[in-house]
Enzyme design. Structure first.
Site, mmCIF file in Angstrom:
data_model
loop_
_atom_site.group_PDB
_atom_site.id
_atom_site.type_symbol
_atom_site.label_atom_id
_atom_site.label_comp_id
_atom_site.label_asym_id
_atom_site.label_seq_id
_atom_site.Cartn_x
_atom_site.Cartn_y
_atom_site.Cartn_z
ATOM 1 N N SER A 1 0.891 -1.270 0.147
ATOM 2 C CA SER A 1 0.053 0.010 -0.080
ATOM 3 C C SER A 1 0.828 1.427 0.114
ATOM 4 C CB SER A 1 -0.806 -0.058 1.314
ATOM 5 O OG SER A 1 -0.057 0.231 2.323
ATOM 6 N N LYS A 2 0.321 2.493 -0.496
ATOM 7 C CA LYS A 2 1.212 3.542 -0.688
ATOM 8 C C LYS A 2 1.387 4.250 0.554
ATOM 9 C CE LYS A 2 -3.009 6.127 -1.708
ATOM 10 N NZ LYS A 2 -3.631 6.853 -2.739
ATOM 11 N N ARG A 3 0.535 3.910 1.856
ATOM 12 C CA ARG A 3 1.026 4.436 3.049
ATOM 13 C C ARG A 3 2.239 3.863 3.439
ATOM 14 N NH1 ARG A 3 -4.841 4.726 6.200
ATOM 15 N NH2 ARG A 3 -5.886 6.239 4.808
ATOM 16 N N LYS A 4 2.673 2.637 3.227
ATOM 17 C CA LYS A 4 4.004 1.851 3.527
ATOM 18 C C LYS A 4 5.115 1.860 2.760
ATOM 19 C CE LYS A 4 1.448 -0.592 7.158
ATOM 20 N NZ LYS A 4 1.322 -2.105 7.806
ATOM 21 N N ASN A 5 4.683 2.129 1.468
ATOM 22 C CA ASN A 5 5.765 1.857 0.310
ATOM 23 C C ASN A 5 5.109 2.710 -0.792
ATOM 24 O OD1 ASN A 5 8.426 0.492 0.085
ATOM 25 N ND2 ASN A 5 7.257 -1.582 0.295
#
Length: 491
Positions: free
Chosen positions: A252-256
């Site tokens: 996910s863009k929140r983590k990567n």
């Protein structure tokens, strides 16, 4: 039989590395069997889909070297390849299902469905439609339609037994019908849901093998049932393992960073990124880590795909990218040309120079003023975001709300970006200069610099959003409770 595979991204945001991952394996399987690879745009979400997002998807796939035989920009007898242009076909197919008794009108209001779901969750039941409108008479349906009551079309699901289907990687999968919801097929706005459009288009476009992410396994019974309702041949299914963050959660863009164009802007080579995606759940027979797309095709066997969740590790990708740089650009001249193509080209650097030229007295001032344009992640600390009027929590809120607004923006221009910040300042009851200070720091690494809106235009949406996410993480991130509160505020 001619093998035909497809990838069907939704143009509702940045081009995702997961899309490239699935596209790659579909492309490889088709080419290995002398078949065709089709690109289809699933743009039935009228609110979130955009032409700008579609263009970014096409550009990203071409940059990676994944080309399609049929799809946008290419002729083919099965077009059009944008679902928004195929609406009449879906409506005709829904009529067929209604007339055959395989679908029904549902007039349930959102409030009732929300209440039903809440009650099911409280009772620890599987959420799903309860069949409230399943037995409406023709007279009742006609009366409701005459009164212009909004409705959707749902598919009927058998009450007994289950469905078994074969997966190329997992063997036979059995799912009981009690686990399958009465899926909406046609929305109230007349547009199809993914499930109807997916099945109809795969049949109409003669797709023989559906290779997609494992998140679609539980939806496959609905798709198999639709094939059976229409009397069509069911394609072969292959559900690829999901890409994972290093903590094993879904990528996910929140983590990567997940945008393909972010990696392009960062200076990753397309050869390295496609190589890395090829290693996600698959390996060469000799286990070597570095290989080209043509080498992967030569050795490809889908049975070598491992079902363990492949971890998308940016540090590992950086290492692999370094190997490719040293291999491709061993000569200084070719490396210099690559750097020019990446960032020292006129289309990228001219807009920067227009702003910077107004602020320099010596040419040696340029590196300090322009370095953030060529950097990836900026070296920032909590101290950099100290604000005279806003607490650290308020600074994080400014950054998060700005990020959400910018994620919705398709027209990436100075006027549109400026409007977002003006509206956000008004909504948060802040002076614009107070709101903009943490934005300046997140984007440029400095409290004052060239006009930050101009800088954001030059950096592009992917890098801009990535830097805002980095800034939020630098400040420790937001709690789930704070995020929920902000989500309500953002509506």
């Amino acid at each position: 039989m001619t093998v035909r595979t497809r990838v069907a991204p939704s143009p509702t945001g940045d081009p995702h590395v997961g899309t490239a991952y699935i596209a790659l394996f579909n492309w490889l399987f088709a080419k290995q069997h002398g078949g065709q690879f089709i690109l289809r745009i699933e743009d039935t979400d009228q609110v979130r889909s955009s032409i700008a997002s579609e263009k970014r998807i096409l550009a990203a796939l071409k940059w990676l070297g994944i080309d399609w035989d049929e799809g946008p920009g290419k002729s083919g007898k099965y077009g059009p390849y944008q679902q928004s242009q195929r609406g009449d076909l879906y409506k005709d197919k829904v009529i067929e299902l209604l007339e055959a008794g395989h679908a029904f009108h549902c007039f349930c209001k959102p409030e009732r469905l929300d209440s039903l779901r809440k009650r099911q969750m409280e009772n620890k039941q599987k959420p799903g439609y309860d069949g409230h409108c399943l037995d409406l008479t023709e007279k009742e349906i006609s009366e409701k339609m005459a009164a212009c009551e909004p409705y959707v079309i749902r598919m009927k699901i058998p009450s007994d037994g289950g469905v078994a289907f074969k997966d190329m990687l997992r063997g036979s999968i059995d799912i009981h019908w009690s686990e399958v919801d009465m899926q909406v097929l046609l929305k109230a706005d007349g547009m199809p849901t993914y499930h109807l459009a997916n099945v109809v288009d795969d049949h109409e476009m003669a797709i023989t093998h559906v290779i997609r992410g494992e998140e679609w396994i539980n939806s496959t019974p609905k798709h198999v049932l639709l094939y059976q309702y229409f009397g069509w041949q069911v394609p072969e299914f292959c559900h690829m393992p999901l890409l994972r963050n290093p903590d094993k959660s879904k990528l996910s863009k929140r983590k990567n960073p997940t945008s393909i164009l972010y990696y392009q802007r960062m200076g990753f080579l397309p050869e390295a990124l496609i190589n890395y995606l090829g290693r996600m759940g698959w390996s060469m027979p000799d286990e070597r880590e570095k290989f080209s797309l043509s080498e992967m095709l030569e050795n490809f066997d889908i049975n070598r795909v491992s079902l363990g969740g492949p971890v998308f590790d940016v540090d590992k990708l950086k290492w692999l990218n370094g190997q490719w740089i040293r291999d491709i650009y061993a000569e200084p001249e070719s490396f210099a040309n690559a750097v020019k193509d990446w960032s020292l080209n006129s289309s990228y650097i001219y807009p920067m120079l227009e702003d910077v030229a107004k602020r320099v007295e010596l040419l040696s001032d340029l590196p300090g003023l322009m370095s953030f344009y060529f950097s990836g992640a900026l070296s920032l600390t909590e101290v950099d975001f100290e604000h005279k009027r806003l607490s650290q929590e308020e600074v994080k809120e400014v950054l998060q709300l700005a990020l959400w607004d910018l994620e919705k923006l398709d027209d990436w221009g100075k006027t549109s970006i400026s409007k977002i910040f003006e509206c956000l300042a008004e909504k948060m009851e802040l002076k614009l200069k107070d709101l903009m200070l943490p934005i300046f720091i997140a984007i440029t690494g400095q409290a004052s610099s060239v006009p930050v809106m101009n800088a954001m235009v030059c950096l592009g949406p992917d890098m801009t959003r990535a830097r805002l996410r980095q800034a939020i993480q630098t400040l420790g991130g937001l709690s789930k409770k704070a995020l929920k509160r902000l989500e309500k505020q953002a509506k």
